[in-house]
Design a protein around this motif. Structure first.
Motif, PDB file in Angstrom:
ATOM      1  N   SER A  43       0.695  -1.204  -0.097  1.00  0.00           N
ATOM      2  CA  SER A  43      -0.054   0.075   0.009  1.00  0.00           C
ATOM      3  C   SER A  43       0.919   1.346  -0.036  1.00  0.00           C
ATOM      4  O   SER A  43       0.303   2.292  -0.358  1.00  0.00           O
ATOM      5  CB  SER A  43      -1.017  -0.034   1.312  1.00  0.00           C
ATOM      6  OG  SER A  43      -0.358   0.415   2.415  1.00  0.00           O
ATOM      7  N   GLN A  44       2.101   1.195   0.431  1.00  0.00           N
ATOM      8  CA  GLN A  44       3.113   2.468   0.353  1.00  0.00           C
ATOM      9  C   GLN A  44       3.140   2.820  -1.333  1.00  0.00           C
ATOM     10  O   GLN A  44       3.495   4.038  -1.378  1.00  0.00           O
ATOM     11  CB  GLN A  44       4.550   2.043   1.018  1.00  0.00           C
ATOM     12  CG  GLN A  44       4.240   1.677   2.280  1.00  0.00           C
ATOM     13  CD  GLN A  44       3.700   2.965   3.106  1.00  0.00           C
ATOM     14  OE1 GLN A  44       4.405   4.083   3.025  1.00  0.00           O
ATOM     15  NE2 GLN A  44       3.037   2.381   4.250  1.00  0.00           N
ATOM     16  N   TRP A  46       0.763   2.915  -3.416  1.00  0.00           N
ATOM     17  CA  TRP A  46      -0.458   3.471  -3.814  1.00  0.00           C
ATOM     18  C   TRP A  46      -0.433   5.236  -3.798  1.00  0.00           C
ATOM     19  O   TRP A  46       0.498   5.697  -2.843  1.00  0.00           O
ATOM     20  CB  TRP A  46      -1.614   3.282  -3.106  1.00  0.00           C
ATOM     21  CG  TRP A  46      -1.846   1.593  -3.051  1.00  0.00           C
ATOM     22  CD1 TRP A  46      -1.232   0.709  -3.779  1.00  0.00           C
ATOM     23  CD2 TRP A  46      -2.852   0.936  -2.314  1.00  0.00           C
ATOM     24  NE1 TRP A  46      -1.984  -0.517  -3.553  1.00  0.00           N
ATOM     25  CE2 TRP A  46      -2.483  -0.341  -2.562  1.00  0.00           C
ATOM     26  CE3 TRP A  46      -3.858   1.293  -1.339  1.00  0.00           C
ATOM     27  CZ2 TRP A  46      -3.505  -1.436  -2.114  1.00  0.00           C
ATOM     28  CZ3 TRP A  46      -4.405   0.093  -0.579  1.00  0.00           C
ATOM     29  CH2 TRP A  46      -4.586  -1.050  -1.081  1.00  0.00           C
ATOM     30  N   SER A  48      -1.025   8.855  -2.671  1.00  0.00           N
ATOM     31  CA  SER A  48      -1.232   9.318  -1.155  1.00  0.00           C
ATOM     32  C   SER A  48      -2.074  10.862  -1.337  1.00  0.00           C
ATOM     33  O   SER A  48      -1.915  11.253  -2.305  1.00  0.00           O
ATOM     34  CB  SER A  48      -0.082   9.649  -0.383  1.00  0.00           C
ATOM     35  OG  SER A  48      -0.343  10.139   0.778  1.00  0.00           O
ATOM     36  N   THR A  50      -4.421  13.701   1.268  1.00  0.00           N
ATOM     37  CA  THR A  50      -4.745  14.215   2.698  1.00  0.00           C
ATOM     38  C   THR A  50      -6.351  14.506   2.413  1.00  0.00           C
ATOM     39  O   THR A  50      -6.708  15.178   1.714  1.00  0.00           O
ATOM     40  CB  THR A  50      -4.306  15.631   3.135  1.00  0.00           C
ATOM     41  OG1 THR A  50      -2.817  15.471   3.284  1.00  0.00           O
ATOM     42  CG2 THR A  50      -4.902  15.950   4.483  1.00  0.00           C
ATOM     43  N   ASP A  81      -8.822  13.825  -6.076  1.00  0.00           N
ATOM     44  CA  ASP A  81      -7.997  12.937  -6.919  1.00  0.00           C
ATOM     45  C   ASP A  81      -8.073  13.611  -7.945  1.00  0.00           C
ATOM     46  O   ASP A  81      -8.847  13.800  -9.108  1.00  0.00           O
ATOM     47  CB  ASP A  81      -8.351  11.629  -7.133  1.00  0.00           C
ATOM     48  CG  ASP A  81      -7.723  10.846  -7.892  1.00  0.00           C
ATOM     49  OD1 ASP A  81      -6.490  11.051  -8.230  1.00  0.00           O
ATOM     50  OD2 ASP A  81      -8.239   9.699  -8.334  1.00  0.00           O
ATOM     51  N   ARG A 104      -4.672  11.572   6.560  1.00  0.00           N
ATOM     52  CA  ARG A 104      -3.741  10.994   5.405  1.00  0.00           C
ATOM     53  C   ARG A 104      -4.249   9.566   4.852  1.00  0.00           C
ATOM     54  O   ARG A 104      -4.237   8.623   5.837  1.00  0.00           O
ATOM     55  CB  ARG A 104      -2.293  10.797   5.575  1.00  0.00           C
ATOM     56  CG  ARG A 104      -1.666  12.171   6.066  1.00  0.00           C
ATOM     57  CD  ARG A 104      -1.499  13.252   4.891  1.00  0.00           C
ATOM     58  NE  ARG A 104      -0.422  12.602   3.950  1.00  0.00           N
ATOM     59  CZ  ARG A 104      -0.240  12.866   2.669  1.00  0.00           C
ATOM     60  NH1 ARG A 104      -1.156  13.886   2.094  1.00  0.00           N
ATOM     61  NH2 ARG A 104       0.521  12.245   1.816  1.00  0.00           N
ATOM     62  N   VAL A 105      -4.585   9.434   3.763  1.00  0.00           N
ATOM     63  CA  VAL A 105      -4.891   8.147   3.160  1.00  0.00           C
ATOM     64  C   VAL A 105      -4.149   7.743   1.980  1.00  0.00           C
ATOM     65  O   VAL A 105      -3.833   8.616   1.514  1.00  0.00           O
ATOM     66  CB  VAL A 105      -6.690   8.156   2.859  1.00  0.00           C
ATOM     67  CG1 VAL A 105      -7.435   8.538   4.066  1.00  0.00           C
ATOM     68  CG2 VAL A 105      -6.781   9.245   1.760  1.00  0.00           C
ATOM     69  N   ARG A 106      -4.125   6.580   1.795  1.00  0.00           N
ATOM     70  CA  ARG A 106      -3.593   5.749   0.368  1.00  0.00           C
ATOM     71  C   ARG A 106      -4.872   5.129  -0.111  1.00  0.00           C
ATOM     72  O   ARG A 106      -5.555   4.564   0.507  1.00  0.00           O
ATOM     73  CB  ARG A 106      -2.530   4.981   0.620  1.00  0.00           C
ATOM     74  CG  ARG A 106      -1.320   5.680   1.217  1.00  0.00           C
ATOM     75  CD  ARG A 106      -0.166   4.766   1.154  1.00  0.00           C
ATOM     76  NE  ARG A 106       1.127   5.654   1.484  1.00  0.00           N
ATOM     77  CZ  ARG A 106       1.922   6.237   0.715  1.00  0.00           C
ATOM     78  NH1 ARG A 106       1.666   6.355  -0.753  1.00  0.00           N
ATOM     79  NH2 ARG A 106       2.931   6.821   0.944  1.00  0.00           N
ATOM     80  N   TYR A 107      -4.912   5.179  -1.595  1.00  0.00           N
ATOM     81  CA  TYR A 107      -5.918   4.711  -2.202  1.00  0.00           C
ATOM     82  C   TYR A 107      -5.645   4.008  -3.384  1.00  0.00           C
ATOM     83  O   TYR A 107      -4.514   4.333  -4.204  1.00  0.00           O
ATOM     84  CB  TYR A 107      -7.170   5.725  -2.541  1.00  0.00           C
ATOM     85  CG  TYR A 107      -6.523   6.607  -3.381  1.00  0.00           C
ATOM     86  CD1 TYR A 107      -6.814   6.855  -4.785  1.00  0.00           C
ATOM     87  CD2 TYR A 107      -5.831   7.985  -2.724  1.00  0.00           C
ATOM     88  CE1 TYR A 107      -6.137   7.908  -5.644  1.00  0.00           C
ATOM     89  CE2 TYR A 107      -5.456   8.789  -3.518  1.00  0.00           C
ATOM     90  CZ  TYR A 107      -5.613   8.873  -5.039  1.00  0.00           C
ATOM     91  OH  TYR A 107      -5.147   9.882  -5.697  1.00  0.00           O
ATOM     92  N   THR A 112      -9.305   1.935   0.088  1.00  0.00           N
ATOM     93  CA  THR A 112      -8.749   3.205   0.754  1.00  0.00           C
ATOM     94  C   THR A 112      -8.360   2.832   2.246  1.00  0.00           C
ATOM     95  O   THR A 112      -8.930   1.901   2.749  1.00  0.00           O
ATOM     96  CB  THR A 112      -9.668   4.278   0.718  1.00  0.00           C
ATOM     97  OG1 THR A 112     -10.197   4.489  -0.469  1.00  0.00           O
ATOM     98  CG2 THR A 112      -9.231   5.562   1.439  1.00  0.00           C
ATOM     99  N   GLU A 115      -3.104   5.917   6.114  1.00  0.00           N
ATOM    100  CA  GLU A 115      -1.478   5.948   5.555  1.00  0.00           C
ATOM    101  C   GLU A 115      -0.913   5.579   6.964  1.00  0.00           C
ATOM    102  O   GLU A 115      -0.919   6.014   8.046  1.00  0.00           O
ATOM    103  CB  GLU A 115      -1.251   7.184   5.174  1.00  0.00           C
ATOM    104  CG  GLU A 115       0.251   7.335   4.736  1.00  0.00           C
ATOM    105  CD  GLU A 115       0.691   8.457   3.953  1.00  0.00           C
ATOM    106  OE1 GLU A 115       0.843   8.483   2.776  1.00  0.00           O
ATOM    107  OE2 GLU A 115       0.785   9.458   4.454  1.00  0.00           O
TER     108      GLU A 115
END
Length: 147
Positions: A43-44, A46, A48, A50, A81, A104-107, A112, A115
């Motif tokens: 997932s790192q 993906w 990122s 806010t 996005d 902070r999210v990763r998608y 989703t 982070e």
């Protein structure tokens, strides 16, 4: 009909079976930890962003045999996005997430996640690999002694 094994041999067999079961259990826990670590590490990569918490509801779950309640917040989080606004429902720990708070999210596609630091995925995967090796060692030793 009586058991041809002596009492000491029966105890030794039970100990061996316990070691085999323990080895298998440790391997299974190791597999789960390795998969979770690999997923967190993946997932790192993906994108990122806010996001902003829009609204939250408190969700309670009963855990364990004692029925202890745990509380989490299920929050709607939105972020930009490019030119599109994305929205996701996330389960968040703690009470610091109120409407308007940044997250902070990763998608990736429809998935989703909040982070997390990269070391968490690497450490979880490393622990999983160590458990796999330890379980294999215990299982191998238990089966070799049986011969």
């Amino acid at each position: 009909m009586s058991d041809p094994l002596s009492p000491a041999a029966r105890v030794a067999r039970r100990i061996r079976l316990f070691r085999v079961a323990a080895g298998i259990l440790v391997i299974l826990v190791g597999v789960v930890a390795a998969i979770v670590g690999a997923t967190l590490t993946a997932s790192q990569t993906w994108p990122s962003a806010t996001g902003t918490v829009q609204s939250c509801t408190t969700v309670s779950n009963r855990t364990g045999t004692s029925g202890t309640r745990t509380y989490r917040q299920r929050c709607e989080v939105s972020w930009m996005d490019g030119e599109h606004t994305r929205t996701a429902q996330l389960d968040l720990d703690g009470d610091q997430y109120v409407p308007g708070a940044p997250v902070r999210v990763r998608y990736n596609g429809g998935t989703t996640v909040v982070e997390t630091p990269a070391w968490i995925g690497l450490a979880t995967g490393g622990v999983g690999l160590v458990l796999l090796a330890a379980g294999a060692y215990v299982l191998l030793r238990a089966t070799r002694r049986a011969r």
